[in-house]
Each structure stands twice: as C-alpha cells, then as structure tokens.
Write an enzyme that holds these catalytic residues in place. Structure first.
Site, PDB file in Angstrom:
ATOM      1  N   CYS A  50      20.512  14.570   8.299  1.00 21.36           N
ATOM      2  CA  CYS A  50      20.888  14.409   9.667  1.00 21.36           C
ATOM      3  C   CYS A  50      22.349  14.933   9.877  1.00 21.36           C
ATOM      4  O   CYS A  50      23.018  15.404  10.848  1.00 21.36           O
ATOM      5  CB  CYS A  50      20.908  13.022  10.148  1.00 21.36           C
ATOM      6  SG  CYS A  50      21.905  11.742   9.370  1.00 21.36           S
ATOM      7  N   GLY A 189      18.393  -4.660  17.931  1.00 23.54           N
ATOM      8  CA  GLY A 189      18.846  -3.076  18.054  1.00 23.54           C
ATOM      9  C   GLY A 189      19.128  -2.370  16.727  1.00 23.54           C
ATOM     10  O   GLY A 189      18.724  -2.900  15.595  1.00 23.54           O
TER      11      GLY A 189
END
Length: 431
Positions: A50, A189
């Site tokens: 990434c 989360g």
C-alpha cells in the site's frame, strides 16, 4: 552484473498515484514475465504494497528508461508522470536501498517489521514465476540476512510505535504470560482490529469482542477463534477479563466505576489492565483510582510512542552503519564472483590448448619420435599459446594509452621488482 531498484513510495507520491502503479497478486505472475521479456532484464522481482511499488532488476547492461517506460505502459500512464514520482538506485545504491527497505528504515513507521515479510513474498513470487535468477536471489538473501542482523544488533523494533501495538506491549509487561489471559475488546473498528491481531499473534488465551451490533463483533472475532457479544453483556463477563481495551465512537462512557468494582470483587482483586483509546473516553476516569486496575488513556500511549520513536531514531543510526558495511561486503563478494567466472573461462581455454598439444605430442611419440624432443616442443608451443592472446591485448592497450594495464599485468602475474625485464615498458612478442 548490474542492479537497479526503480520505485515509488509514500514519500514521493500520494495514494492516488500509488494506487495506479500497484500490482495485485493476480497480476504479478504475468507482470513479472512481461517485465523480463519487454524491458530487457535477465532477472526481475516486483514488490507492491500500500505504501510502495518497486522493481528490482539484474543484468549486465540495464536501461533505466526502458524500465520506466514499461511500468508506465503497463499501468496506462505516461513515462513523464512516473518519472515525477519515482526514484532510481543502481548497483551499490540499489543494494543499499533494498537493505534499508527490508530493515524498515524507509517505512512510514520507522522499523516496522511487516515490510520484511512483504519482501519475502516478492522474492517468492519471482521465484515461482521463474524470473529470479542467481544474482537477484543472492541479493535478496543478503537483504534478508541484513534485516535480521539489524533486528538482532539494534533496538529498531523493540519499542512499539503504533497505538494498537503499544497497548498490547503494555499488557505484556503486566501479564508475563498472555496465554493465560482473557482479553475483552470493546468496539470493532480498525484500531481494535489491529489490537486483536497483535493479541492473537502474542498467543493470548481468549479474545472476546463486544460491539453495539453482534454481526460486526462476529466478523472480527471468528477468524481469531474468539467470542462475540453485544455491549449490554459486558457486565456479565467483565470479571473473567484480565485485559480490557476499548475504542468506540460512543459519546458517553461504556464502562463505569461501579461495574469495574463489582468485577474486581468477583476476581478477588486480581489485577485488570485497561486501555481507553477512544475520544471521548469509553471508560470513566474514576476507574483509574481503583486498586488493582491499571488504566491507560490514548494520551498515555502517545507519550510511550513518542519516547519509543526517539529510541528508534538512535537505533536507526546504528542500523544505517550496519547496512553501509553490508552493502560494501555484498559488492565485494559480487566482484569476487565475477573474477571466478573470468578465471573459469581462462582455465577452460588453457585446458583446451593443453589437450590439443598433448594430443599432437602423443601422436608423435607413437610414430617413434624422440621423447625429449617431443616434450620440449610441446612445452614451447603450449607456452606460446597461453601467452599469445594476453601479449597481443597488452600491446594494444598500451598503444591506446592505457598505461595502467602494465601495472595491472605486473600485479596479475606477480611480477616483482626483480622480475627480468620489469624496467622495460616494451612487451616482447612471442615466438
């Protein structure tokens, strides 16, 4: 053999550009084959994460422009676009860069360990695709060894520099053996997902995920072999939990002082470690005043992280010195390998000349020629054959003004000051 590292990373380009030049795992096999065939490189590997995409290539003569043009063409962009965001390292610079990347010195989070695994994946993908080759393979192995040495000889990876990892590291300080501990994670989360992964990797005995919706909690807990509950069930299981880490978007506290007091009584005051990562806070601040509770807030973790970043900076300086030495040693070994290839070629040529002259001599002996005369003639002809080509080349080089060739020849053939004719700069012809 020359090396090139061509890349783009988080420092040179935004995510919108990095996305355009990334290679998915499904693309890699075809991309590696095409890169080798179309860009003129013998050995190739591709690292794509990434935060970076990098091409590693090995060949005697490498054309960096062809590599840039190939990447641009593959991803449907212009070469100029890519050049504005890319960097290029060659030979020793490429070796140094790969070692720095593997050691985490070029990462967004200094010293992070995940990049080494990603580089190993890139090596394996190239190996599977058949594009690795002996020189690039040797460079990857040296890179892995250097990353391991940096981890062993410096403190680059000892101190956590992410909120999730800092929370888990603090838990390890309080509970020496996490395998006997139960962790309650409140929320589902990204931060809690990272905490869960770190706890799982550390071998925590049991993971319970509590969330407002049970489905989200199950998505996070099931791959880790954990248990999912809703927030209203927390009081029922709190006494079983040694570690509590919370990160939700709730505007009001989820865990109050009274619920923790009741849990402590059931635990017979066995210590509880709590980390409140949420803003606003999920755990009432008064909980921190209870005996046998170790409560940390996100601010406490940031202080730990900042201190750890400072310690990593010092370790990074030591790591840079190790990598400089490692780069030099690798290039020295590479040059030695090149010498081995030259020696092997010259030996094969000499052995061919020897076999030819030996065959002639044996034929003469079979015809009854004088053995002493045959041996003398064979020695003279073999000496002439071995010296002819070096003598011609040395004459040509000195005639072209490359006088340094004389000193190199004298060193190569171990001709000391006492060697006959060493003061004569004229090379005698062979008979």
């Amino acid at each position: 053999m020359g090396f090139i590292a061509l890349g783009i990373n988080h420092r040179t380009a935004g995510v919108e550009v990095r996305e355009r030049v990334s290679f998915s795992p499904e693309q890699l096999p075809d991309a590696l084959q095409r890169l080798r065939a179309e860009a003129g490189a013998d050995e190739v590997a591709i690292l794509s994460t990434c935060n970076r995409t990098e091409l590693y290539c090995a060949q005697e003569q490498l054309d960096a422009d062809r590599l840039v043009e190939w990447v641009a063409r593959f991803h449907g962009m212009t070469a100029e676009e890519l050049r504005r965001s890319s960097y290029l390292h060659q030979d020793a610079g490429a070796v140094n860069h790969m070692m720095r990347v593997a050691a985490g010195l070029d990462s967004m989070v200094l010293g992070e360990p995940q990049i080494l695994g990603q580089m190993k994946d890139a090596w394996q993908a190239a190996r599977t695709a058949g594009t690795l080759g002996p020189y690039l393979d040797r460079l990857f192995q040296s890179t892995f060894n250097m990353a391991k040495q940096v981890r062993t000889d410096t403190a680059i990876g000892e101190n956590p520099v992410s909120v999730a990892f800092a929370a888990v590291s603090l838990a390890r300080q309080i509970f020496a053996d996490l395998r006997r501990s139960t962790a309650l994670l409140i929320g589902a989360g990204e931060t809690i997902a990272l905490v869960a992964r770190h706890l799982f990797e550390q071998g925590v005995g049991r993971i319970i995920v509590a969330n407002r919706t049970l489905q989200r909690a199950e998505l996070l807990s099931e791959p880790l072999g954990g248990q999912a509950i809703v927030l209203t069930q927390i009081p029922d299981i709190l006494a079983e939990c040694d570690v509590v880490i919370s990160s939700t978007a709730s505007p009001l506290p989820i865990l109050g002082k009274g619920a923790v007091e009741r849990a402590l009584k059931q635990r017979r005051h066995k210590p509880m470690f709590m980390v409140d990562i949420a803003v606003p806070r999920d755990i009432e601040p008064e909980v921190g005043s209870l005996a046998d509770v170790y409560l940390y807030t996100v601010d406490d973790l940031h202080e730990v992280i900042e201190e750890n970043m400072r310690s990593r900076q010092g370790a990074a300086e030591a790591a840079e010195r190790l990598i400089e030495l490692g780069t030099g040693e690798f290039m020295q070994r590479l040059r030695a390998l090149a010498a081995v290839d030259v020696v092997r070629s010259y030996r094969q040529k000499a052995e061919q000349a020897r076999d030819q002259e030996l065959h002639k001599a044996l034929a003469k002996l079979q015809r009854g020629a004088d053995p002493e005369q045959v041996m003398t003639e064979m020695a003279r002809l073999l000496t002439n054959k071995l010296l002819h080509e070096p003598s011609v080349q040395l004459k040509q080089m000195t005639a072209q003004g490359r006088i340094e060739a004389l000193a190199l020849a004298q060193e190569l053939f171990a001709l000391g000051d006492s060697a006959p004719g060493n003061r004569n700069t004229t090379v005698q012809g062979d008979s």
